[in-house]
Design a protein around this motif. Sequence first.
Motif, PDB file in Angstrom:
ATOM      1  N   VAL B  22      -0.549   2.624  -1.159  1.00  0.00           N
ATOM      2  CA  VAL B  22      -0.636   1.454  -2.030  1.00  0.00           C
ATOM      3  C   VAL B  22      -2.087   0.953  -2.003  1.00  0.00           C
ATOM      4  CG1 VAL B  22       0.269  -0.842  -2.521  1.00  0.00           C
ATOM      5  CG2 VAL B  22       1.751   0.868  -1.410  1.00  0.00           C
ATOM      6  N   PRO B  23      -2.734   0.858  -3.154  1.00  0.00           N
ATOM      7  CA  PRO B  23      -4.145   0.459  -3.159  1.00  0.00           C
ATOM      8  C   PRO B  23      -4.346  -0.965  -2.626  1.00  0.00           C
ATOM      9  CG  PRO B  23      -3.490   1.385  -5.288  1.00  0.00           C
ATOM     10  CD  PRO B  23      -2.234   1.160  -4.503  1.00  0.00           C
ATOM     11  N   THR B  24      -5.508  -1.188  -2.102  1.00  0.00           N
ATOM     12  CA  THR B  24      -5.866  -2.519  -1.628  1.00  0.00           C
ATOM     13  C   THR B  24      -5.747  -3.529  -2.773  1.00  0.00           C
ATOM     14  OG1 THR B  24      -7.408  -1.576  -0.045  1.00  0.00           O
ATOM     15  CG2 THR B  24      -7.698  -3.900  -0.577  1.00  0.00           C
ATOM     16  N   GLY B  25      -5.117  -4.648  -2.469  1.00  0.00           N
ATOM     17  CA  GLY B  25      -4.978  -5.696  -3.476  1.00  0.00           C
ATOM     18  C   GLY B  25      -3.785  -5.511  -4.396  1.00  0.00           C
ATOM     19  N   GLY B 106      -1.973  -1.298   1.105  1.00  0.00           N
ATOM     20  CA  GLY B 106      -2.511  -0.466   2.170  1.00  0.00           C
ATOM     21  C   GLY B 106      -1.479   0.379   2.893  1.00  0.00           C
ATOM     22  N   TYR B 107      -0.206   0.108   2.666  1.00  0.00           N
ATOM     23  CA  TYR B 107       0.842   0.880   3.319  1.00  0.00           C
ATOM     24  C   TYR B 107       0.987   2.242   2.619  1.00  0.00           C
ATOM     25  CZ  TYR B 107       2.421  -3.122   6.160  1.00  0.00           C
ATOM     26  OH  TYR B 107       2.497  -4.154   7.065  1.00  0.00           O
ATOM     27  N   ASP B 132       3.611  -1.505 -10.286  1.00  0.00           N
ATOM     28  CA  ASP B 132       2.363  -1.794  -9.590  1.00  0.00           C
ATOM     29  C   ASP B 132       1.957  -3.234  -9.925  1.00  0.00           C
ATOM     30  OD1 ASP B 132      -0.184  -1.784  -8.485  1.00  0.00           O
ATOM     31  OD2 ASP B 132      -1.061  -0.562 -10.091  1.00  0.00           O
ATOM     32  N   TYR B 133       2.010  -4.100  -8.918  1.00  0.00           N
ATOM     33  CA  TYR B 133       1.636  -5.505  -9.095  1.00  0.00           C
ATOM     34  C   TYR B 133       0.279  -5.755  -8.446  1.00  0.00           C
ATOM     35  CZ  TYR B 133       6.686  -6.328  -9.819  1.00  0.00           C
ATOM     36  OH  TYR B 133       7.980  -6.290 -10.267  1.00  0.00           O
TER      37      TYR B 133
END
Lengths: 134, 139
Positions: B22-25, B106-107, B132-133
Amino acid sequence: MRLIHLADVAVGNSKTFVVPAGHVYELKYAYVVLTISGAGSRSIDINVLDASSVVVLQLKHGDSTVTATSSTVFAPAEFHETGTLQLQYTRPIPEQFFISAGYTIKVFDSLNFAAGDTVAVNLFILDHLDNAIQ
Amino acid sequence: MMGRIIQLTDTTANDSSKDFTVPTGHVYKLLSGNLNIVTQVTVGNRIFELRVLNGATVVFASILGAVIANGVTTIVNILPAVTKNTTETNGVWLLPIPTEMYIPSGYIIRILDSAAIAPTTDDMTVNLTVIDYLEGALD
């Protein structure tokens, strides 16, 4: 509203999480791993207690004779397993599981078989301000 | 909540473990998934799981209801709140996930054979559908 992950993986067979003042928790799912410290039966339950420590909800495990290291997924509409599949149980929880400020989520062996067990708890929660529930 | 639907895909051959971070933010909500698995000749019982990791720590796992042997071509549907089957049903296994499976920034989502029977020869194609939020836009 924000997504939070609360975890307590320390040794112990009873774990509690208190909803902070001014917040409401919405528990979406939980992953609990029991690591046993000796032979015997356990029941890994979730209780909700009010601010006076009165139990207001009891989510009993599907198996009160858990004797081996295993994991349990607590999530809405899951099948209520009474035995493991590949060392894993599933257990339903409410679809909209809101828990008020000052209340406590307690994840524990309700048979209190061995304090030396590890009930490793991971809770995935939407954390709401209590005047901004959606 | 405003998000966008995205498809996460990994079709690389010759592995039985795939990661999606999961991307940062961002926050992901995993809606469903589809695995196409072809196990090779190496004898052994594969244990397929969907895990979520925080760094190297496993914080969630959903485990298939039975093992998969060598020489098998099969499909796994990853779906909210389905009951696990313990034998393949018309070529399909069912792997449950929570109905609203939010995953923090980040997970890592990891699909794997946790028994690692043939980690460099088994084939596994993964397709995951997620919302994706932006992390600050969950309201």
